[in-house]
Design an enzyme around this catalytic site. Structure first.
Site, PDB file in Angstrom:
ATOM      1  N   ARG A 237      63.538 107.188  51.662  1.00  0.00           N
ATOM      2  CA  ARG A 237      62.829 105.912  51.745  1.00  0.00           C
ATOM      3  C   ARG A 237      63.613 105.008  52.682  1.00  0.00           C
ATOM      4  NH1 ARG A 237      59.077 108.114  50.159  1.00  0.00           N
ATOM      5  NH2 ARG A 237      57.719 107.714  48.373  1.00  0.00           N
ATOM      6  N   GLU A 266      58.287  99.574  56.686  1.00  0.00           N
ATOM      7  CA  GLU A 266      57.198 100.381  57.224  1.00  0.00           C
ATOM      8  C   GLU A 266      55.872  99.637  57.256  1.00  0.00           C
ATOM      9  OE1 GLU A 266      58.642 104.397  55.522  1.00  0.00           O
ATOM     10  OE2 GLU A 266      56.478 104.336  55.293  1.00  0.00           O
ATOM     11  N   HIS A 284      56.526 108.823  58.800  1.00  0.00           N
ATOM     12  CA  HIS A 284      56.462 109.172  57.370  1.00  0.00           C
ATOM     13  C   HIS A 284      55.529 110.380  57.128  1.00  0.00           C
ATOM     14  CE1 HIS A 284      57.204 107.313  53.138  1.00  0.00           C
ATOM     15  NE2 HIS A 284      57.148 108.634  53.073  1.00  0.00           N
TER      16      HIS A 284
HETATM   17  C1  GLV Z   1      56.570 110.772  50.407  1.00  0.00           C
HETATM   18  O1  GLV Z   1      57.340 110.008  50.926  1.00  0.00           O
HETATM   19  C2  GLV Z   1      56.479 110.947  49.007  1.00  0.00           C
HETATM   20  O2  GLV Z   1      57.187 110.289  48.240  1.00  0.00           O
HETATM   21  O3  GLV Z   1      55.665 111.788  48.594  1.00  0.00           O
END
Ligand code: GLV
Ligand code: GLV
Length: 327
Positions: A237, A266, A284
């Site tokens: 993250r 983000e 992402h």
């Molecule tokens: C992606 O970042 C997730 O947490 O699935």
């Protein structure tokens, strides 16, 4: 009929399975839902299927007057106020395991492409700047035999570590709690404290969840501890890294490079990040393998149905909810 709200169009036809017993509403615009819209949408829903970008905070949870389950289409659930859900008897489910390998693969893709300057090379080649082989063209960091440091050794961290065997890499790890010896052996990983990991690793890959304890886990001090030849990889993250400190470190040669799939705010990038040649940036997409994203739909659908049909869901984030019910 139950009411189910889905905050974004999902891949494939997996949602159809809900349609025989539920009125399914999918948020129509092909964009992320805002908090205001979510507050309205959640009303009278028995279940909601949410994205990791949706702010499912206390207000949203309170607005869910009939809500029984929040199913996050992601493994990470830092976007959900789980305690608020638990205290209202609302189950929270997520999609672990299925995306472990896809995410580990992308962490490696970022590691390799940052080290060996794949994106710079692609740009140079496609813009006609490749004038023939050169002894010093795009010299990069070597991967084979270097030391890998894994921060957060859950399923994904372990999968990243296992892939290091073929690269002859010793692997250090740091985790909130040390893993059982059997797992350390199976993954050939050695437990160290975070500072030791940062000081000794040539590649540092982040796989911890975002919690108050891991916010800015990697900041100015930690980047200073890393080798000037080291590469940082983040598929966890964004806020785990202080992005301002990272841009400064990348600009000033404090570390060699970074491969990033997630960002602190983000989809915004910290000013200057996208101008740096020594970063590889992806939007992402770590879990965005085709099979994985289809299977994630099946998982949230199955768990929504389980809760609505009073069965225990497979991937419950707040299992303490059952103890509460029993008491
Ligand atoms: C992606 O970042 C997730 O947490 O699935
Ligand atoms: C996520 O699934 C993890 O435990 O790493």
């Amino acid at each position: 009929m139950f009411n189910v709200f889905v905050s974004r169009q999902l891949p494939g036809k997996g949602l159809d399975k809900l349609k025989s017993s539920c009125n399914v509403t999918v948020y129509p615009p092909d964009q992320n839902i805002s908090k205001e819209e979510l507050l309205t949408a959640v009303k009278d829903q028995d279940a909601i299927i949410t994205m990791l970008s949706d702010p499912v905070d206390e207000d949203v949870i309170k607005a869910g007057n009939r809500l029984q389950v929040i199913a996050n289409y992601a493994v990470g659930f830092n976007n959900i106020h789980v305690d608020a859900a638990t205290s209202r008897g609302i189950k929270v489910v997520n999609t672990p395991d299925v995306l472990t390998n896809a995410t580990a693969d992308l962490a490696w893709a970022l590691l390799m492409s940052t080290a060996r300057r794949v994106v710079e090379g692609d740009h140079l080649t496609r813009t006609g700047q490749f004038k023939g082989w050169e002894p010093e063209l795009l010299l990069g960091a070597e991967v084979y035999g270097k030391t890998l440091g894994i921060v957060g050794a859950g399923r994904i961290g372990q999968a990243v570590a296992k892939r290091a065997v073929g690269f002859g890499m010793p692997v250090l790890y740091h985790n909130r709690t040390r893993l059982p010896e059997s797992i350390e052996k199976e993954c050939s990983i050695r437990y160290v404290n975070l500072d030791t990991l940062l000081t000794n690793s040539d590649f540092v890959s982040l796989h911890c969840p975002l919690t108050p304890e891991t916010k800015h886990l990697i900041g100015e001090r930690e980047l200073e501890l890393m080798k000037p030849t080291a590469v940082l990889v983040n598929t966890a993250r964004g806020p785990v890294v202080d992005e301002r400190a990272l841009v400064h470190a990348l600009k000033n040669g404090v570390i060699y490079g970074a491969g990033l799939d997630v960002f602190e705010n983000e989809p915004a990038l910290h000013p200057g990040l996208s101008e740096l040649p020594n970063v590889v940036l992806t939007p992402h997409i770590a879990s965005a393998g085709m099979e994985t994203r289809f299977r994630m739909v099946d998982m949230v659908v199955n768990d929504v149905l389980a809760v609505l049909e009073s069965r225990r869901p497979q991937n419950l984030v707040n299992p303490e909810i059952y103890h509460k019910e029993e008491i």
